[in-house]
Design an enzyme around this catalytic site. Structure first.
Site, short mmCIF file in Angstrom:
data_model
loop_
_atom_site.label_atom_id
_atom_site.label_comp_id
_atom_site.label_asym_id
_atom_site.label_seq_id
_atom_site.Cartn_x
_atom_site.Cartn_y
_atom_site.Cartn_z
CG ASP A 1 -1.04 4.91 2.17
OD1 ASP A 1 -1.63 5.94 1.22
OD2 ASP A 1 -2.16 4.85 2.86
CB THR A 2 0.12 7.57 -2.18
OG1 THR A 2 -0.86 7.89 -1.01
CG2 THR A 2 -0.65 8.48 -2.85
CB CYS B 1 -6.14 4.25 2.10
SG CYS B 1 -5.29 5.31 1.94
CG HIS C 1 -6.43 3.19 6.17
ND1 HIS C 1 -8.25 3.85 6.73
CD2 HIS C 1 -5.78 3.98 5.80
CE1 HIS C 1 -8.42 4.99 5.59
NE2 HIS C 1 -6.88 5.26 6.13
CG ASP D 1 -2.28 1.87 -0.41
OD1 ASP D 1 -1.34 2.82 -1.22
OD2 ASP D 1 -2.67 2.97 0.58
CG HIS D 2 -4.44 4.13 -3.57
ND1 HIS D 2 -3.37 5.43 -3.70
CD2 HIS D 2 -4.22 3.47 -2.52
CE1 HIS D 2 -3.23 5.31 -2.10
NE2 HIS D 2 -4.11 4.64 -2.01
#
Length: 496
Positions: free
Chosen positions: A13-14, A53, A103, A281-282
């Site tokens: 994540d991130t 997310c 999520h 995710d990003h």
């Protein structure tokens, strides 16, 4: 070759592109993901469908854009009738396990702890499950950065470690059959807990100087100026200089790589022919363009796949929207008409093949629970190997030539030298919004101050676009004008 079809999807994540050593910065300690890149193909221009997310994950696991699957913002659930890749594969006798952050249930950040349809409940382990293993005191500690520097801090306390343990057990239990396993770490997302030596690994780290740290946002959307806040007038050094939060975030990124390495070791030993996919995710702005975190922007993201041609790099644009159809294709299954993406398998096996000339990304809002983070930020964007166009419905649009301006500082939206390619990409966005049944489509996206000759009409394109049938799951939809099953899902709208 084992003859088994086995897919393992790793997610963090991130994690943005330049947080992996294989993307050029040797100071980033990610040996396991770097090794993964060496053994397969690496995407240089892969984009999240929405850089936040829940919407990003919704697109990955449904093959539908956020504007179609219900998760157009964080804390919104998947829509009724929307099927995940886990459901689709399980119904075709492929064993599916999901371990880690989900999520997508419409709950709070941690989820509800309930296994959704299509995934093995014995291995379901979202963040609510993790918190319920902890005492109240431990829960609070698990949300504080300071815990990373506590003498009691251990690898075993982290969510990442417990996810890896479960992933290894799944591989050992089901390594002799077809399966699809997702291992979805929350790390390095804040609070970025990680043990020594990772917690102090980047204490003196600063990003290299580049033009992006000098972007005054003068010709950018107002939203970006508001997003920058007090950082709008910060110097490049202030933006790049180490902070405890950023240093720990980067250390946790290396810790996530270490945990992925534990699982990769088992894969390499027991199922070396498995298709292994890694993506985040990003990303996170980390001070570039005077911005932090993520929001309605088209800045660079990250995705990486092992399998197919060894050590190859793909420069053509790619998208998260293609992961679900690629996985279905890998298992030899028919790709449903409703999915918005394409299978990447031909490109994975032959990197000279191009799947897309252009990919699309979007934004609606950051989170339904939050008043802030900009509120409503309606963006639709197109990305090619060289150009980027972002339409901000209620703000200034952006156009970049990334060959001439790799840091994406100079907004060329009003530069008539680029009018032809800009307008072609505009048309592509409008067409994609129609074809994917974007619930927010309309003439407002077409009538832009820089676009000449567009006259709005009530009918817009003039088509009815019903949902394509799900052969396994739903009856064919009915035509409003006849009450009979529709002959064509896309047809000229009858005038009444």
């Amino acid at each position: 070759m084992s003859g088994k079809r086995q897919v393992i999807l790793f997610m963090t994540d991130t994690t943005r592109k330049d947080m992996l050593g294989c993307y050029g910065d040797s100071r980033m300690k990610t040996p396991n993901l770097d090794h993964l890149a060496e053994g397969g193909i690496r995407y240089e221009n892969a984009y999240s469908c929405q850089p936040v997310c829940g919407p990003a994950r919704g697109a990955i696991f449904t093959g539908l854009f956020p504007h179609s699957n219900g998760v157009s913002t964080n804390s919104m659930p998947l829509g009724e009738g929307v099927k995940t890749i886990g459901q689709r594969l399980t119904d075709q006798d492929v064993h599916c396990g999901y371990i880690g952050k989900w999520h997508l249930d419409g709950g709070d950040y941690f989820g509800y702890g309930k296994c959704p349809e299509g995934w093995d409940p014995d291995y379901w382990y979202d963040m609510r499950c993790y918190l319920e293993e902890l005492t109240e005191e431990e829960r609070v500690k698990s949300r504080k950065r300071a815990t990373a520097y506590s003498p009691e801090m251990s690898e075993a306390f982290t969510y990442a470690h417990r996810c890896s343990d479960r992933a290894i057990r799944f591989l050992e239990e089901y390594g002799d059959e077809d399966f699809f396993l997702t291992v979805s770490y929350d790390e390095p997302h804040g609070p970025s807990l990680c043990p020594a030596p990772f917690n102090r690994m980047y204490e003196n780290f600063s990003f290299d100087e580049n033009e992006g740290f000098h972007d005054d946002l003068e010709d950018k959307p107002l939203m970006q100026k508001l997003w920058a806040g007090k950082n709008l007038h910060a110097t490049s050094w202030e933006l790049r200089t180490p902070t405890e939060k950023r240093s720990l975030f980067l250390g946790c990124n290396s810790f996530a790589d270490y945990e992925i390495g534990r699982v990769l070791k088992v894969i390499d030993e027991k199922m070396p022919d498995a298709l292994v996919i890694y993506t985040s995710d990003h990303g996170d702005m980390l001070g570039s363009h005077h911005l932090n975190q993520k929001n309605a922007a088209i800045y660079r993201e990250v995705a990486n796949i092992r399998g197919g041609e060894k050590g190859k790099i793909v420069g053509a644009p790619a998208s998260h929207i293609d992961l679900a159809p690629t996985i279905m294709d890998y298992f030899g299954l028919k790709i449903p008409k409703c999915l918005a993406g394409k299978s990447m398998l031909p490109q994975i096996y032959d990197t000279t093949k191009k799947i897309h000339d252009v990919v699309f990304t979007e934004f609606t809002r950051y989170e339904v629970d939050h008043d802030g983070f900009g509120g409503l930020q309606m963006m639709r964007a197109a990305v090619t190997e060289r150009y980027k166009l972002a339409l901000h419905l209620m703000d200034k649009d952006e156009f970049y030539d990334t060959k001439e301006d790799p840091c994406e500082v100079h907004n060329l939206i009003d530069d008539e030298r680029y009018a032809t390619i800009r307008d072609e990409m505009h048309d592509q966005i409008l067409k994609e919004m129609d074809e994917t049944r974007d619930m927010y489509r309309g003439y407002q996206w077409a009538v832009r101050p820089w676009r000449n000759g567009y006259e709005p009409t009530w009918a817009n394109g003039g088509y009815t676009r019903q949902k394509e049938e799900e052969e396994m799951y739903e009856p064919r939809q009915l035509d409003y004008d006849t009450g009979l099953p529709m002959v064509s899902a896309v047809r000229r709208k009858e005038q009444h």
